[in-house]
Design a protein around this motif. Structure first.
Motif, PDB file in Angstrom:
ATOM      1  N   LYS A 111      21.673 -15.515  -0.304  1.00  0.00           N
ATOM      2  CA  LYS A 111      22.074 -15.706   1.087  1.00  0.00           C
ATOM      3  C   LYS A 111      22.024 -17.191   1.451  1.00  0.00           C
ATOM      4  O   LYS A 111      22.917 -17.715   2.129  1.00  0.00           O
ATOM      5  N   ALA A 112      20.997 -17.876   0.993  1.00  0.00           N
ATOM      6  CA  ALA A 112      20.884 -19.308   1.260  1.00  0.00           C
ATOM      7  C   ALA A 112      22.064 -20.062   0.658  1.00  0.00           C
ATOM      8  O   ALA A 112      22.631 -20.962   1.296  1.00  0.00           O
ATOM      9  N   ALA A 113      22.452 -19.707  -0.563  1.00  0.00           N
ATOM     10  CA  ALA A 113      23.583 -20.380  -1.208  1.00  0.00           C
ATOM     11  C   ALA A 113      24.869 -20.153  -0.417  1.00  0.00           C
ATOM     12  O   ALA A 113      25.670 -21.078  -0.232  1.00  0.00           O
ATOM     13  N   GLN A 114      25.074 -18.931   0.055  1.00  0.00           N
ATOM     14  CA  GLN A 114      26.265 -18.628   0.856  1.00  0.00           C
ATOM     15  C   GLN A 114      26.281 -19.452   2.144  1.00  0.00           C
ATOM     16  O   GLN A 114      27.349 -19.795   2.660  1.00  0.00           O
ATOM     17  N   SER A 115      25.104 -19.767   2.646  1.00  0.00           N
ATOM     18  CA  SER A 115      24.982 -20.513   3.900  1.00  0.00           C
ATOM     19  C   SER A 115      24.783 -22.007   3.671  1.00  0.00           C
ATOM     20  O   SER A 115      24.487 -22.741   4.611  1.00  0.00           O
ATOM     21  N   GLU A 116      24.926 -22.444   2.411  1.00  0.00           N
ATOM     22  CA  GLU A 116      24.745 -23.841   2.024  1.00  0.00           C
ATOM     23  C   GLU A 116      23.361 -24.343   2.413  1.00  0.00           C
ATOM     24  O   GLU A 116      23.200 -25.365   3.097  1.00  0.00           O
ATOM     25  N   VAL A 117      22.342 -23.617   1.932  1.00  0.00           N
ATOM     26  CA  VAL A 117      20.955 -23.934   2.244  1.00  0.00           C
ATOM     27  C   VAL A 117      20.155 -24.058   0.946  1.00  0.00           C
ATOM     28  O   VAL A 117      20.233 -23.196   0.068  1.00  0.00           O
ATOM     29  N   MET A 118      19.377 -25.125   0.846  1.00  0.00           N
ATOM     30  CA  MET A 118      18.437 -25.311  -0.252  1.00  0.00           C
ATOM     31  C   MET A 118      17.130 -24.610   0.091  1.00  0.00           C
ATOM     32  O   MET A 118      16.728 -24.585   1.261  1.00  0.00           O
ATOM     33  N   VAL A 119      16.438 -24.087  -0.927  1.00  0.00           N
ATOM     34  CA  VAL A 119      15.215 -23.317  -0.707  1.00  0.00           C
ATOM     35  C   VAL A 119      14.024 -24.016  -1.341  1.00  0.00           C
ATOM     36  O   VAL A 119      14.068 -24.421  -2.507  1.00  0.00           O
ATOM     37  N   PHE A 120      12.951 -24.165  -0.548  1.00  0.00           N
ATOM     38  CA  PHE A 120      11.638 -24.566  -1.051  1.00  0.00           C
ATOM     39  C   PHE A 120      10.738 -23.344  -0.844  1.00  0.00           C
ATOM     40  O   PHE A 120      10.343 -23.063   0.287  1.00  0.00           O
ATOM     41  N   ALA A 121      10.439 -22.633  -1.900  1.00  0.00           N
ATOM     42  CA  ALA A 121       9.760 -21.342  -1.768  1.00  0.00           C
ATOM     43  C   ALA A 121       8.255 -21.467  -1.975  1.00  0.00           C
ATOM     44  O   ALA A 121       7.809 -22.016  -2.983  1.00  0.00           O
ATOM     45  N   HIS A 122       7.496 -20.933  -1.035  1.00  0.00           N
ATOM     46  CA  HIS A 122       6.044 -20.853  -1.168  1.00  0.00           C
ATOM     47  C   HIS A 122       5.632 -19.380  -1.291  1.00  0.00           C
ATOM     48  O   HIS A 122       6.335 -18.497  -0.828  1.00  0.00           O
ATOM     49  N   GLU A 123       4.495 -19.158  -1.959  1.00  0.00           N
ATOM     50  CA  GLU A 123       4.092 -17.805  -2.365  1.00  0.00           C
ATOM     51  C   GLU A 123       5.270 -17.125  -3.075  1.00  0.00           C
ATOM     52  O   GLU A 123       5.659 -16.010  -2.724  1.00  0.00           O
ATOM     53  N   PRO A 124       5.850 -17.797  -4.077  1.00  0.00           N
ATOM     54  CA  PRO A 124       7.095 -17.323  -4.680  1.00  0.00           C
ATOM     55  C   PRO A 124       6.839 -16.466  -5.908  1.00  0.00           C
ATOM     56  O   PRO A 124       5.700 -16.261  -6.332  1.00  0.00           O
ATOM     57  N   ILE A 125       7.929 -16.006  -6.498  1.00  0.00           N
ATOM     58  CA  ILE A 125       7.867 -15.556  -7.879  1.00  0.00           C
ATOM     59  C   ILE A 125       7.893 -16.824  -8.733  1.00  0.00           C
ATOM     60  O   ILE A 125       8.444 -17.850  -8.321  1.00  0.00           O
ATOM     61  N   LYS A 126       7.307 -16.756  -9.927  1.00  0.00           N
ATOM     62  CA  LYS A 126       7.174 -17.963 -10.746  1.00  0.00           C
ATOM     63  C   LYS A 126       8.533 -18.512 -11.166  1.00  0.00           C
ATOM     64  O   LYS A 126       9.534 -17.798 -11.242  1.00  0.00           O
TER      65      LYS A 126
END
Length: 686
Positions: free
Chosen positions: A457-472
């Motif tokens: 969804k972020a890619a479709q919206s042209e958004v970069m993700v900084f994920a916390h408590e993520p999957i490795k």
């Protein structure tokens, strides 16, 4: 160049009779070899060698399927294909400007003699390791498959020294332990500070698991391209030498993974290096991921940011408004934007901007708490974004889900539409607390798929993700380069008064463990290290020079300067943070011993300047490194930020000196690091 050929039949050494098969696979230059065979119990097994010496002894392969039973025993080998691939590719961003994918690939086509189910096993061998995975090809009558267990083994040649964290289904935020493999025991770890922690196996670890043999060989076991599957942990068996894959379960549904054929599992990876630095320089993990799937990537840009964040951890302000000390106000955000514009930072992160923080953690009814579009009354989102655009500074959105992913998924369209409308191209996501619904875990298949849904969804919206408590991290940044960085470790927030501090050795282990998976949002660069005014006796257990060096050693394409902006004012050392890039053309490990010290050098993207970072543990250290990585015939001004003579991580954290000298590639540099200290250098081309 790409070459492909079928493996020659005389090498197969199997027949249609009752004979067992045994096939030897080799990497380019025959550095790594794997023998795949059917053992005496009719089980698929393999042996791995490096430079002719054993790395893994007889290790079995297989999966337990609910409808079909154990798959991997009594299998008929139908055929084998092999290809040789040598291909350079250019990452959109990363530690190096060009990566060479040089491997030999082997596909084994099997049919179960018990139920006729088809299963393929893929191997890819590189000069620094190998990966293997299972595949269920399209076949008549086979659709849904429930995986109850996986039996991928890694049988070690001895009781190696290991750097590990426990197989926690909900958190990677543990300090690394250093023990023998036989001594791995989750009862040794303290999870009291973690918002969510589920440890069900006492003698099991998460990956990457990094080890060193008695002869000095370095080995790391991990996985690549974790997609629609539960993450792999490693169980230490009773013989204390065999590690067996153990998948994070869904207690809610009673399986480890549920998939539809055709399907491939993630790659199980083994990296091998004679020196510790070779593990960091390896590109095996990203090479086992698919190429970039995003067509337009103009909006994906590495950079540096500041933010309204650290003050919450210092408890001078709060995420919520009811406390009376709300941090995310319009006025403060504008002040941070002004500071970012003045000092050349690309973005400002604002945490606590949206309503709902009064009930975000510690409450069982966290679903529906956040809506990700409604700001608190004292924060005008549109006004702040517009002000940032006037100053050339991007706002980084913050989406804390409070570990209620169903609520987040219901609001993804609305939340990301708002970001698109405002022209916001970055979001920091968070999943603090036990996952709702109960019975699912941060690292199970259900959440793996949730993280991917958010990323898409972020890619479709042209958004970069900084994920916390993520999957490795498992190298997916190659396929989805908007996956910029993840936390997924005990980060710098544990250096706050409530966290007690990360010991100096922490970041001399992390590059050889967690960082092998991918970039880390660690938030280096704290300048006020004596925190006594916030809590008596509290301090950040590093020197200031150590904090600077983290920008080079701990890789991320998006680096934060996390301290209160007033703590940077007037500090000469702040210049290094302003100068250091976050995107690189080359990276080299100059010296390293895991858990003791690391020195790295990196070449800035599309520039001539090199940067060096060195970190040590709780021991003072003096190292001499060659500058032979510098360009031939060029002179550089070495701007050296180093520990002062009396610097010490316990008693005098902030003491540093700046030295300048002219150097060339023929020179050597002596690095003197205090206890818990470090050194940071910019080699400015003249």
């Amino acid at each position: 160049m790409k070459k492909a050929f079928l493996l020659l039949l005389p090498l197969l050494m199997f027949s249609c009779g009752g004979e067992k098969f045994s096939i030897t696979l080799t990497s380019p230059k025959e550095v790594v070899s794997v023998q795949l065979f059917e053992n005496s119990e009719s089980q698929l097994a393999y042996i791995m060698n490096f430079q002719g010496n054993p790395v893994l002894l007889e290790s079995t392969l297989g999966l337990e399927l609910r409808e079909y039973g154990l798959l991997g025993k009594e299998m008929e080998l139908l055929r084998v294909d092999s290809t040789r691939n040598t291909r350079p590719w250019n990452p959109l961003w990363g530690e190096d400007g060009i990566i060479i994918d040089d491997h030999k690939a082997y596909t084994f086509y099997f049919r179960s003699k018990k139920n006729d189910l088809l299963m393929n096993v893929h191997f890819k061998l590189f000069a620094d390791g190998m990966g293997f995975k299972y595949e269920f090809p399209p076949q008549e009558g086979v659709d849904e498959l429930i995986i109850d267990d996986e039996f991928s083994q890694f049988k070690l040649t001895g009781d190696h020294t290991a750097w590990w964290i426990p197989a926690d289904y909900d958190s990677y935020e543990h300090l690394y332990k250093t023990t023998k493999v036989s001594e791995i025991d989750s009862s040794l770890v303290d999870s009291s500070l973690l918002a969510a922690s589920t440890i069900m196996e006492r003698h099991a670890v998460n990956t990457p698991l990094t080890m060193q043999t008695a002869s000095g060989l370095h080995i790391s076991i991990h996985e690549a391209s974790l997609t629609n599957y539960s993450e792999m942990t490693l169980r230490v068996e009773d013989d204390k030498r065999t590690l067996t894959s153990s998948l994070v379960p869904s207690q809610l549904n009673g399986w480890k993974a549920k998939v539809n054929a055709p399907f491939s599992t993630p790659w199980r990876t083994v990296q091998v290096a004679e020196k510790a630095g070779g593990l960091i320089e390896s590109k095996l993990i990203v090479n086992l991921n698919e190429p970039n799937k995003l067509e337009n990537t103009d909006w994906i840009k590495p950079g540096k940011y500041i933010g309204i964040w650290w003050e919450m951890h210092l408890q001078t302000s709060s995420w919520d408004m009811a406390s009376g000390k709300h941090g995310a106000t319009t006025e403060k955000a504008k002040r941070y934007i002004d500071f970012a514009a003045k000092h050349g930072f690309d973005g400002v992160l604002v945490e606590g901007w949206n309503t709902g923080w009064e009930r975000w953690i510690g409450f069982p009814d966290r679903e529906g708490v956040f809506d990700f579009v409604t700001p608190y009354p004292d924060y005008n989102l549109e006004e702040v974004v517009a002000y940032g655009k006037q100053k050339g500074v991007e706002i980084i959105m913050h989406h804390e889900t409070s570990a209620a992913p169903r609520t987040y998924e219901q609001q993804l369209d609305t939340a990301y539409a708002l970001m698109q409308n405002l022209g916001i191209h970055a979001v920091k996501t968070g999943y603090v607390g036990p996952i709702i619904p109960e019975g699912e875990y941060h690292h199970g298949q259900w959440m793996v798929n949730h993280y991917r849904k958010v990323l898409s969804k972020a890619a479709q919206s042209e958004v970069m993700v900084f994920a916390h408590e993520p999957i490795k991290a498992t190298g997916l940044r190659r396929t989805y380069p908007n996956m910029m960085a993840r936390e997924g470790l005990r980060g710098s927030e544990f250096n706050s008064p409530w966290g007690g501090g990360n010991p100096p050795e922490h970041l001399t282990i992390v590059p050889f463990t967690r960082m092998l998976g991918g970039p880390i949002d660690y938030t280096p660069g704290l300048f006020k290290l004596n925190l006594n005014e916030y809590k008596e006796g509290a301090y950040v257990p590093t020197t200031l020079a150590h904090q600077l060096a983290e920008y080079v050693v701990v890789y991320s394409p998006v680096q934060m300067a996390p301290d209160l902006i007033e703590h940077y004012e007037g500090e000469a050392a702040f210049q290094f943070i302003k100068d250091v890039p976050t995107d690189w053309d080359a990276s080299k490990v100059l010296a390293a011993e895991i858990g003791e010290y690391i020195v790295m050098a990196r070449l800035g993207k599309n520039e001539f300047d090199w940067y060096l970072g060195g970190l040590t543990d709780e021991n003072a250290r003096e190292l001499e490194v060659s500058l032979d990585f510098l360009q031939n015939g060029a002179q550089y001004e070495a701007q050296i930020y180093k520990d002062a003579a009396d610097a010490d991580f316990e008693t005098n954290q902030a003491a540093y000196e700046i030295e300048k000298r002219i150097v060339t590639k023929k020179d050597k540099l002596t690095l003197k690091m205090a206890r818990g200290g470090g050194v940071a250098v910019r080699f400015k081309a003249l």
